[in-house]
Design an enzyme around this catalytic site. Structure first.
Site, mmCIF file in Angstrom:
data_model
loop_
_atom_site.group_PDB
_atom_site.id
_atom_site.type_symbol
_atom_site.label_atom_id
_atom_site.label_comp_id
_atom_site.label_asym_id
_atom_site.label_seq_id
_atom_site.Cartn_x
_atom_site.Cartn_y
_atom_site.Cartn_z
ATOM 1 N N ARG A 231 11.797 -3.836 -0.417
ATOM 2 C CA ARG A 231 10.606 -2.825 -0.095
ATOM 3 C C ARG A 231 10.636 -2.020 -0.777
ATOM 4 N NH1 ARG A 231 8.835 -7.186 0.611
ATOM 5 N NH2 ARG A 231 8.056 -8.496 2.996
ATOM 6 N N ASP A 255 8.081 -3.350 -8.360
ATOM 7 C CA ASP A 255 7.253 -3.887 -7.331
ATOM 8 C C ASP A 255 6.176 -3.634 -6.411
ATOM 9 O OD1 ASP A 255 5.282 -6.436 -7.580
ATOM 10 O OD2 ASP A 255 6.570 -7.703 -6.526
ATOM 11 N N GLU A 260 1.194 0.237 1.065
ATOM 12 C CA GLU A 260 0.895 -0.425 0.142
ATOM 13 C C GLU A 260 -0.356 -0.856 1.030
ATOM 14 O OE1 GLU A 260 3.114 -4.267 -0.406
ATOM 15 O OE2 GLU A 260 4.841 -2.809 -2.015
ATOM 16 N N HIS A 278 3.148 -5.380 -5.995
ATOM 17 C CA HIS A 278 3.983 -6.226 -4.644
ATOM 18 C C HIS A 278 3.375 -8.074 -5.685
ATOM 19 C CE1 HIS A 278 5.991 -7.262 -0.309
ATOM 20 N NE2 HIS A 278 5.847 -7.767 -1.240
HETATM 21 C C1 MLT Z 1 8.002 -11.514 0.976
HETATM 22 O O1 MLT Z 1 8.486 -10.580 2.204
HETATM 23 O O2 MLT Z 1 8.211 -13.065 0.887
HETATM 24 C C2 MLT Z 1 7.541 -10.726 -0.525
HETATM 25 O O3 MLT Z 1 7.691 -9.827 -0.279
HETATM 26 C C3 MLT Z 1 6.586 -11.714 -0.733
HETATM 27 C C4 MLT Z 1 5.518 -10.587 0.555
HETATM 28 O O4 MLT Z 1 5.035 -10.082 0.979
HETATM 29 O O5 MLT Z 1 4.711 -12.553 0.611
#
Ligand code: MLT
Length: 311
Positions: A231, A255, A260, A278
């Site tokens: 995060r 990433d 965001e 991300h």
């Molecule tokens: C998650 O929390 O599963 C990942 O960061 C990917 C997403 O945002 O879907």
């Protein structure tokens, strides 16, 4: 017949599962908070990825909502506290995208250590930067993994065979250490000072404060790299940018961002930073797995009161 709203784009496998289970389903993506507030009273269940912010206002308007399912791991886009006060179940799909995320973290490591993005861009331009591209090997280096859940464990397994020492910082590792003889449990400070690559696979702090700041970066090896596929607010972005510019560390691959979608960020255009939007969990395989998991879990809850992967 229960009714479910899918408010983010995801594999149509989720829709098919609901339909097969005789659950009425609407797919309406890209809605504003106001638009969701207007329609949410119709629904018993709601499925999101990360784009929909399930706010207090939405939850309070959701008079029939019993369950919110997150196709993914992090539930930071859902006001879980308010949902719980309203006796709503919040579910996620832990592990569903763990391999995808771990593989992306590994790809980030290789990209930044071997300068792949720079090599790619300049080669396409016919610049032949061979003399300016010298990579770093993984062999004999120390990888630090912060957080040893599904993703951290998977990354540790992926790097087996690369002849690395793996240090892990995790509160829960001590009790399950025998399952992971290839890693060593260490303090966060030890990881900071001893690692060549420090990779984050933990949740962000509840208060939003960064876990890694310039004070830590000053203690890192100048040849070391920071990887963040967890995060955005875990690593202070301003401090990271300064650390890269001041040579406190050699590089970073990121990433996830504090804000965001990220249209501007202090790290943009820093040549020592490899950035992706991300997408660690965005693979063909993982998007199907998380859609299947969330649709099955919500169906089981709405039809049989079975609660799985509640947070
Ligand atoms: C998650 O929390 O599963 C990942 O960061 C990917 C997403 O945002 O879907």
């Amino acid at each position: 017949m229960p009714k479910v709203l899918i408010s983010d784009s995801m594999s149509n496998v989720a829709q098919k599962i609901f339909e097969k289970n005789n659950i009425s389903v609407d797919v309406k993506t890209g809605l504003t908070e106001e638009e969701i507030i207007k329609i949410i009273p119709e629904y018993d269940g709601m499925v999101v990825r990360s784009a929909t912010k399930v706010t207090k206002n939405i939850i309070e308007a959701a008079i029939n909502l019993k369950v919110i399912g997150r196709a993914g791991a992090g539930v930071d886009n859902i006001d879980v506290l308010t949902a719980k006060k309203k006796n709503m179940i919040v579910m996620n799909t832990p592990g569903g995208n763990a391999n995808a995320t771990a593989e992306h973290a590994f790809a980030l490591i290789m990209s930044v250590l071997r300068k792949i993005p720079f090599a790619n861009e300049t080669t396409h331009k016919g610049q032949w930067e061979k003399k300016n591209i010298k990579g770093v090997e993984l062999s004999k280096k120390t990888l630090g993994i912060v957080g040893f859940g599904n993703v951290g464990v998977r990354l540790s397994n992926l790097v087996k065979g690369f002849d690395m020492k793996i240090l892990v910082n995790s509160k829960s590792l001590e009790s399950r250490k025998s399952e992971y003889p290839h890693v060593e449990n260490s303090s966060f400070d030890d990881l900071v000072s001893k690692c060549d690559i420090l990779s984050f696979h933990c949740k962000a702090a509840a208060d939003g404060n960064p876990m890694l700041t310039k004070e830590h970066m000053k203690k890192m090896k100048p040849t070391s790299y920071i990887i963040n596929a967890a995060r955005g607010n875990i690593v202070d972005e301003n401090d990271l940018n300064d650390a890269l510019n001041e040579g406190l560390i050699a590089g970073a691959a990121v990433d996830v961002f504090s804000k965001e979608p990220s249209k501007e960020n202090v790290l943009f255009n820093n040549p020592k930073a490899v950035l992706t939007p991300h997408v660690a969990a965005s693979t063909v395989e993982a998007s199907i797995i998380v859609a299947e998991m969330v649709a099955n879990q919500i169906s089981d809850f709405l039809l049989k009161d079975i609660k799985v992967n509640t947070v």
